[in-house]
Structures are given as C-alpha cells and as structure tokens.
Design an enzyme around this catalytic site. Structure first.
Site, PDB file in Angstrom:
ATOM      1  N   GLY A   1       8.905  28.418  27.916  1.00 55.83           N
ATOM      2  CA  GLY A   1       8.208  27.963  29.123  1.00 55.83           C
ATOM      3  C   GLY A   1       7.899  26.482  29.053  1.00 55.83           C
ATOM      4  O   GLY A   1       8.423  25.769  28.197  1.00 55.83           O
ATOM      5  N   ASN A   2       7.061  26.025  29.975  1.00 53.84           N
ATOM      6  CA  ASN A   2       6.641  24.625  29.952  1.00 53.84           C
ATOM      7  C   ASN A   2       5.197  24.521  30.441  1.00 53.84           C
ATOM      8  O   ASN A   2       4.592  25.522  30.807  1.00 53.84           O
ATOM      9  CB  ASN A   2       7.597  23.766  30.790  1.00 53.84           C
ATOM     10  CG  ASN A   2       7.622  24.212  32.236  1.00 53.84           C
ATOM     11  OD1 ASN A   2       6.637  24.107  32.954  1.00 53.84           O
ATOM     12  ND2 ASN A   2       8.751  24.766  32.665  1.00 53.84           N
ATOM     13  N   ARG A   3       4.675  23.302  30.419  1.00 51.90           N
ATOM     14  CA  ARG A   3       3.238  23.134  30.632  1.00 51.90           C
ATOM     15  C   ARG A   3       2.839  22.890  32.091  1.00 51.90           C
ATOM     16  O   ARG A   3       1.708  22.534  32.366  1.00 51.90           O
ATOM     17  CB  ARG A   3       2.736  21.970  29.765  1.00 51.90           C
ATOM     18  CG  ARG A   3       2.863  22.280  28.276  1.00 51.90           C
ATOM     19  CD  ARG A   3       2.523  21.059  27.438  1.00 51.90           C
ATOM     20  NE  ARG A   3       1.165  20.595  27.685  1.00 51.90           N
ATOM     21  CZ  ARG A   3       0.691  19.421  27.290  1.00 51.90           C
ATOM     22  NH1 ARG A   3       1.483  18.586  26.642  1.00 51.90           N
ATOM     23  NH2 ARG A   3      -0.545  19.072  27.551  1.00 51.90           N
TER      24      ARG A   3
END
Ligand code: CTP
Length: 400
Positions: free
Chosen positions: A208-210
């Site tokens: 995932g990412n932030r």
C-alpha cells in the site's frame, strides 16, 4: 455585522426531521435562518419546532402576514436558500417555475445561490422525469447535491437518503463563502480519484501507500459547492462520504481503473488525486503466506499495473474532457513534474513536494500546477481545499 440570511426550505419527506439538525448548525454558527416549510413538511415536523429553533415564524402560505409581502421579501433578502429535504415534487415545481406556496414563491424571487438536497425513494430519484428536472436546475446554476446511498424509509435500501446534516451544512458554508461568484461547475460531471490503492499478497497482507485521501475529498467537496455532479472513486479511505458526491469504493489499481473509466464516459473532467500503485504482486496466495523455520522468505514478484492517467489522457472517453494528474516528488520537483506531465499527456499536473509532515495525511499542502503551455501556477502552503479551489479554477477556465 449582520448575520448572513439563510432560508431553509423543507419539503414533505420523512427526512424533514434531519433538517432540524441542519437548522441548529446554521443558527449556532451565526446565521439568521428563516424556515419555510411546505404544508406537507408540517405532517412530519410541526411549525412550533421550526419557529422555536429559528426564532422566526414558519408559515407555509403566501396568505399569512400579507402586509410584509413575504413571498417576495424572504427570497430577495436571502444570501442562501437551501431546500432539505427536496422531494421529487419540489424539484419538479422548482424546475418548472411553479409557485403555489411560500417556498416555491421564495425560490422564484431568490437571487442568491440555491442548494437542493434531494431525498426520496430510489425509483423516484432514478425516474427520467426527476433526472431531467435535476439536470434543468443544475444547468440554471443551482447546486443539487446527490442523495446518499443507504437505508430508506421502510425496509428499502438504495440511493435516495438525505446526506448527513453536518455534510449538508458544510456544502452551505462553502456556497456562502463563494458569495456572489456563480456555481461555475454547474451542469458539469467531474470524476475524482482519491486515497491509495492496496495490492493484496494474501488474505491478510497488501502493498500500500500513505495516501490519506484528504486531497481528493477536498476536491470533491469544493466541486459540489461549485455545482458539479461529482463521482468520487475512493481507494481505502476512512473519511466520511462528502455530501452530494457519488462515492464508489475500490481497493486495487485494477478496480480503480474500472470505476474511473466507467464514470469518465460522460465526465467533463477527471482528476486523478489517488496514489495508484505502479506494481502489484504477480500472484495472490489464497491462503496466508507462512514463515518456515530455517527458510529464507521467497522474493515477491511484481507486475505492472495499468497507468490510468496516461490511458485517459491518450484516449479521452469524451471529446474535450479535461484530465488532471497529481505527482508527489522528493527531488528535482519541477523538472520531474515537467517530464511527468509530458509522459502522461494530461492537461494539468499538480506537483507536490513530499517529505516529513508534508502531503501525506496532512491538512495542508503546497504545490505548483503545471500546464503543457509552460505555465506554472504556484499554490502557497495552505489548506488542501485552497489547492482544490485553484485546480477547479484552472479546470473551469479550460471549459470556457
Ligand atoms: N497514476 C495512475 N495509474 C498508475 C499510477 C499513477 O493513474 N498506475 C496517476 C496518479 O493518480 C497520479 C499520477 O498518475 O495522478 C502520478 O503518478 P506517479 O505514480 O507519481 O507517477 P509515475 O508515472 O509512477 O512516476 P514515478 O513513479 O516515476 O514517480
């Protein structure tokens, strides 16, 4: 200073009880609210409630206090008229200019922005007659916010719920803040992607990412207040649905692509604010991947995800569609941004510098908006809504 004058029109639907909460929020935040219910609305919430909460009489007919000419004066003096809930009947009357009670007269005399928050059963909302009335009102500059999806009266669920009062209040606050500036996205359909995709490895893990989704949600809220019909494709966000936007929830880049392309078919603009994973695991393990004593972990093989922004830019589903991308860069921000704008082929690229406390999850950001003609629009450090407004200013300029 005089309090801003707001007219709260209430038509006859069960959601009328939610308008009490909207009224309370408006009065407590310093607005002078005059409630104008229809006779049918009083079947659900009585006049005593409206007048006690607003501090004004809440008549339904033009025949009351005739010497004050209320059917003209209330609309003329208002800085905002919000009709919540707006029934199918009310939308039809407003679209056709009928004026058989105080509220419909007020709608005809108002020179200020008008917000409709429709609420009805799904079948009534989807009926071509209602849809054409909504399109007519939007074309004339009214802000008609999309109903929410969920439980309706009785056992039904579907589209048609009145959005939460605090979300309608937020729309009103933004529309009032625009003053006399017109709803310049009225009659337009805009698609916004927000959040960050998650690419699953197994049933419990993902890459995932932030991205928090805040910038995309700010774009959706500001577009609603400027009159647009908004489709928000939200990837893994936990933010409350913005009132008036159609929210489509997705998980992976492939799902996001499908949802964005579907909504883009009739969109005037697409803004890709989502952080889309460039790669996904080549294989998905049906069962949880287990560690084994003495064994090194197996490498994770990745494959490319489709580039939605590049695809849309190269092959616009609708002629003249405006396509906007976002880029988060850590080094050589402008040079990388220019190269990315050329590579993706979009009309505008919003370039953010990322770093500690900047951009991801933050309430504020700083950016430069690049265009293919070489122009640069700097947006100073400030709330994400201010950046959103600049993006819509630039998009609206391309429409005209
Ligand atoms: N984007 C997209 N589909 C992808 C990846 C990105 O539509 N598979 C969109 C994003 O929504 C954003 C823009 O492209 O609007 C910028 O994405 P970014 O990942 O920063 O650009 P890349 O081309 O991946 O460049 P790099 O990884 O080299 O920074």
């Amino acid at each position: 200073m005089d309090k801003p004058k707001v007219v709260l029109g209430v038509s006859g639907g069960i959601a009328a009880y939610k308008a009490c909460e909207l009224l309370r929020r408006l009065t407590e935040s310093g607005h002078d609210v005059r409630v104008v219910p229809t006779a049918a609305a009083l079947h659900f919430v009585g006049e005593a409630t409206w007048s006690a909460l607003s501090g004004h009489p809440a008549g339904t007919q033009v025949w009351e206090s005739v010497h004050e000419v209320p059917h003209v004066r209330i609309g003329q003096e208002a800085q905002l008229v919000v009709v919540a809930p707006a029934t199918a009947d009310m939308l039809a009357k407003a679209a056709h200019g009928l004026a058989d009670d105080l509220l419909t007269n007020t709608l005809l005399t108002a020179r200020c922005p008008v917000v409709f928050a429709p609420a009805m059963h799904t079948e009534m909302w989807e009926n071509p007659a209602t849809q054409e009335n909504v399109a007519t009102l939007r074309r004339r500059g009214a802000v008609v916010i999309e109903p929410a999806v969920g439980r309706l009266t009785g056992v039904d669920t579907g589209k048609g719920r009145l959005p939460d009062p605090e979300e309608i209040f937020e729309v009103c606050r933004r529309v009032l803040a625009r003053g006399t500036r017109p709803a310049d996205l009225a009659g337009r359909h805009v698609v916004i992607s927000a959040g960050g995709t998650r690419e699953p490895l197994d049933p419990v893990r993902f890459l995932g990412n932030r991205s928090s989704g805040k910038q995309g949600y700010a774009l959706a809220r500001t577009a609603v207040a400027r009159g647009a019909r908004v489709t928000l494709v939200a990837a893994n966000t936990e933010l409350p649905d913005p009132a008036g936007a159609d929210v489509v929830r997705v998980g992976t880049a492939v799902q996001l692509r499908e949802a964005v392309l579907k909504a883009a078919a009739d969109a005037d603009a697409v803004v890709m604010a989502a952080a889309v994973a460039d790669f996904r695991p080549a294989r998905y393990a049906e069962g949880k991947i287990k560690k084994r004593d003495g064994e090194e972990p197996a490498p994770v093989e990745l494959v490319r995800n489709p580039d939605v922004l590049a695809e849309l830019s190269a092959d616009r589903p609708r002629p003249g569609q405006v396509v906007v991308g976002f880029a988060a860069e850590t080094d050589d921000v402008l040079a990388n941004g220019r190269a990315k704008l050329a590579r993706k082929g979009c009309d505008l690229l919003v370039v953010n510098e990322v770093g500690e406390r900047k951009t991801f999850g933050a309430e504020a950001s700083e950016a430069v908006v690049l265009a293919p003609d070489g122009s640069e629009t700097p947006v100073p450090f400030g709330p994400k809504e201010a950046l959103a407004e600049t993006v819509w200013d630039l998009v609206a300029r391309r429409f005209s």
